[in-house]
Design an enzyme around this catalytic site. Structure first.
Site, PDB file in Angstrom:
ATOM      1  N   GLU A 278       0.827  -1.214   0.000  1.00 22.86           N
ATOM      2  CA  GLU A 278       0.000   0.000   0.000  1.00 22.86           C
ATOM      3  C   GLU A 278       0.862   1.265   0.000  1.00 22.86           C
ATOM      4  O   GLU A 278       0.505   2.268  -0.633  1.00 22.86           O
ATOM      5  CB  GLU A 278      -0.951  -0.006   1.190  1.00 22.86           C
ATOM      6  CG  GLU A 278      -1.921  -1.182   1.237  1.00 22.86           C
ATOM      7  CD  GLU A 278      -2.746  -1.359  -0.040  1.00 22.86           C
ATOM      8  OE1 GLU A 278      -2.954  -0.367  -0.772  1.00 22.86           O
ATOM      9  OE2 GLU A 278      -3.168  -2.498  -0.307  1.00 22.86           O
TER      10      GLU A 278
ATOM     11  N   ARG B 271      23.950   0.857   2.090  1.00 25.03           N
ATOM     12  CA  ARG B 271      24.886  -0.260   2.197  1.00 25.03           C
ATOM     13  C   ARG B 271      26.108  -0.058   1.297  1.00 25.03           C
ATOM     14  O   ARG B 271      26.383  -0.846   0.393  1.00 25.03           O
ATOM     15  CB  ARG B 271      24.154  -1.578   1.902  1.00 25.03           C
ATOM     16  CG  ARG B 271      23.106  -1.900   2.971  1.00 25.03           C
ATOM     17  CD  ARG B 271      22.431  -3.235   2.724  1.00 25.03           C
ATOM     18  NE  ARG B 271      21.394  -3.152   1.711  1.00 25.03           N
ATOM     19  CZ  ARG B 271      20.151  -2.756   1.926  1.00 25.03           C
ATOM     20  NH1 ARG B 271      19.764  -2.375   3.135  1.00 25.03           N
ATOM     21  NH2 ARG B 271      19.269  -2.733   0.951  1.00 25.03           N
TER      22      ARG B 271
ATOM     23  N   THR C 224      26.412  -4.956  -7.633  1.00 25.67           N
ATOM     24  CA  THR C 224      27.454  -5.980  -7.674  1.00 25.67           C
ATOM     25  C   THR C 224      27.598  -6.613  -6.294  1.00 25.67           C
ATOM     26  O   THR C 224      27.919  -5.927  -5.325  1.00 25.67           O
ATOM     27  CB  THR C 224      28.807  -5.391  -8.105  1.00 25.67           C
ATOM     28  OG1 THR C 224      28.687  -4.798  -9.401  1.00 25.67           O
ATOM     29  CG2 THR C 224      29.880  -6.474  -8.139  1.00 25.67           C
TER      30      THR C 224
ATOM     31  N   GLU D 247      29.874  -9.403  -4.564  1.00 25.86           N
ATOM     32  CA  GLU D 247      31.151 -10.014  -4.933  1.00 25.86           C
ATOM     33  C   GLU D 247      31.307 -11.468  -4.516  1.00 25.86           C
ATOM     34  O   GLU D 247      32.004 -12.237  -5.204  1.00 25.86           O
ATOM     35  CB  GLU D 247      32.305  -9.203  -4.329  1.00 25.86           C
ATOM     36  CG  GLU D 247      32.579  -7.878  -5.008  1.00 25.86           C
ATOM     37  CD  GLU D 247      31.626  -6.758  -4.608  1.00 25.86           C
ATOM     38  OE1 GLU D 247      31.714  -5.671  -5.201  1.00 25.86           O
ATOM     39  OE2 GLU D 247      30.786  -6.975  -3.693  1.00 25.86           O
TER      40      GLU D 247
ATOM     41  N   GLY E  12      28.922 -30.720   0.795  1.00 26.59           N
ATOM     42  CA  GLY E  12      28.108 -31.123  -0.338  1.00 26.59           C
ATOM     43  C   GLY E  12      28.912 -31.156  -1.620  1.00 26.59           C
ATOM     44  O   GLY E  12      30.053 -30.690  -1.690  1.00 26.59           O
TER      45      GLY E  12
END
EC number: 3.4.24.40
Length: 487
Positions: free
Chosen positions: A193, A269, A343, A345, A370
């Site tokens: 909204e 950031r 980007t 990294e 894994g």
């Protein structure tokens, strides 16, 4: 989603990732490819840029009609409605936002300010504000409304001489509206909204309560909650799977839309940011602390050396660090994306069998436990397979050029593999890559050189038929030609 320049249908088989080497990388690189004349589910596919423009098709901003890309300072308030019994839509039972609702609304506002050049300032309940929040409970006196969720008005909405722009209203009978901190559809409702109040429309020409629209009525294929929280339609229509959860913040196409209206926020950031586990974002929707806590987000990041840390998840994951791409994280599908111009990294996989794809930057990719597949792409990358049988994929000389070579930091002889098969495929030859004792200038020659004192193997390949090799990978550990290559 396998992509071609023809109509395709989203099916489970078309979404299944390849399981080894280059095929797994190529599949992820083309995952949710869009635009460029593609049709998906019988609908035109829009690029991220096209979708952003369509979501802003009303051309309304707080700076004026068709005034795009300019920053804006807006006020917001939580009126108490002591002297109002009915709002402009005729709803009654009006009430002030609770403390819980106010906190969640502020987090939603913050998520829009993170991605766009918008500054929000709270003013007192009695003061005039650009954006207001209020509850309603009845659609007419004495008749409780249990059918609607919320609604809002775009900037510059004039009705019967009144400016309704920026009003947002929420049905407090809905438990997710009343308790948005514990039910994530409520938080998405607030962010949705507010998107309207800032100038965003739905990705299609539909509204709740107007007929019975479905995904079949969309204008373009990507009108789902995988791409935009302004959409009404499930992410499953485009092959996504949010596991019953909802995004709390603007998604990929929402970011394109709001940045078109107000410009991008260049200060969000700018340092070295970690998303996911061990997050330092200060945002709940970008952070997780357990395998059961899922994330759904589109990353907007203005700088620094940044990391997707999905190390705590146990499911098989597919992580793509390229802008405008989607990743399958924590057992969900297509739930993490990266906004245009961003980007990221580095990436850290979990304990499942992960596929991790880098970008043109100097990436650090860590598979973790894994059997993982790692592809650095361009740049001088550091590749860590971790425990398990890992595959390191290369597809171009520029992936690891001399002077900017990739490092495989933990190669396990007889267990891990290096996949050079794409070079053979591109040359249309099963033996283009062939190992030699010395270079003669012939294209496809490959040479291994091991330094016992440093425990480093150089893999050099002459891709272009030059006098010197044009491809070099540095490998910590020994490599066996007979067992450790896929060609």
């Amino acid at each position: 989603m396998q992509s071609t320049k023809k109509a395709i249908e989203i099916t489970e088989s078309s979404l299944a990732a390849a399981t080894t080497g280059y095929d797994a990388v190529d599949d992820l690189l083309h995952y949710h490819e869009r635009g460029n004349g593609i049709q998906i589910n019988g609908k035109d596919s829009f690029s991220n840029e096209q979708a952003g423009l369509f979501i802003t098709r009303e051309n309304q901003t707080w700076n004026g009609y068709k005034v795009f890309g300019q920053p804006v300072k807006l006020t917001f308030s939580f009126p108490d409605y002591k002297f109002s019994s009915t709002n402009v839509a005729g709803d009654t039972g009006l009430s002030k936002f609770s403390a819980e609702q106010q906190q969640q609304a502020k987090l939603s506002l913050q998520s829009w300010a993170d991605v766009a050049n918008i500054t929000f300032t709270e003013v007192a309940a009695g003061q005039k504000a650009n954006i207001t929040f209020g509850n309603y409970s009845q659609d007419r006196p004495g008749h409780y409304d249990y059918g609607t969720q919320a609604y809002a008005f775009l900037p510059n909405t004039i009705w019967q001489g009144q400016d309704l722009g920026g009003q947002t209203w929420y049905n407090v009978n809905q438990s997710n509206v009343k308790h948005p901190a514990t039910e994530d559809y409520g938080r998405q409702t607030f962010t949705h909204e507010i998107g309207h109040a800032l100038g965003l429309s739905h990705p299609g020409d539909y509204n709740a309560g107007e007929g019975n629209p479905t995904y079949n009525d969309v204008t373009y294929a990507e009108d789902t909650r995988q791409f935009s929280l302004m959409s009404y339609w499930s992410e499953t229509n485009t092959g996504g799977d949010n596991g019953g959860h909802y995004a709390a913040a603007p998604l990929l196409d929402d970011i394109a839309a709001i940045q078109h209206l107000y410009g991008a926020n260049p200060s969000t950031r700018t340092g070295d940011t970690v998303y996911g586990f061990n997050s330092n974002t200060g945002r709940d929707f970008l952070s997780t602390t357990s395998n059961s806590q899922k994330v759904i987000f589109a990353a907007w990041d203005a700088g620094g050396n940044d990391t997707f840390d999905f190390s705590g998840y146990t499911a098989n994951q597919r992580i793509n660090l390229n802008e405008k791409s989607f990743s399958d994280v924590g057992g969900l599908k297509g739930n993490v994306s990266i906004a245009a111009g961003v980007t990221i990294e580095n990436a850290i996989g979990g304990s499942g069998n992960d596929v991790i794809v880098g970008n043109a930057a100097n990436n650090v990719l860590k598979g973790g436990a894994g059997n993982d597949v790692l592809f650095g792409g361009g740049g001088a990358d550091e590749l860590w397979g971790g425990a398990g049988k890992d595959i390191f994929v290369f597809s171009a000389a520029s992936d690891s050029a001399p002077g900017a070579s990739d490092w495989i930091r933990d190669f396990q002889k007889g267990i891990d593999k290096i996949d050079l098969s794409f070079f053979n495929k591109e040359a249309n030859s099963s033996d283009f890559i062939h190992f030699v004792d010395h270079f003669s200038g012939t294209a496809g020659e490959a040479l291994l050189s091991y330094n016992a004192s440093s425990n480093v193997t150089d893999l050099s390949v002459n891709i272009g038929g030059h006098q010197a090799p044009d491809f070099l990978v540095k490998i910590v550990g020994q490599v066996d030609v007979a067992t450790d290559f896929i060609v």
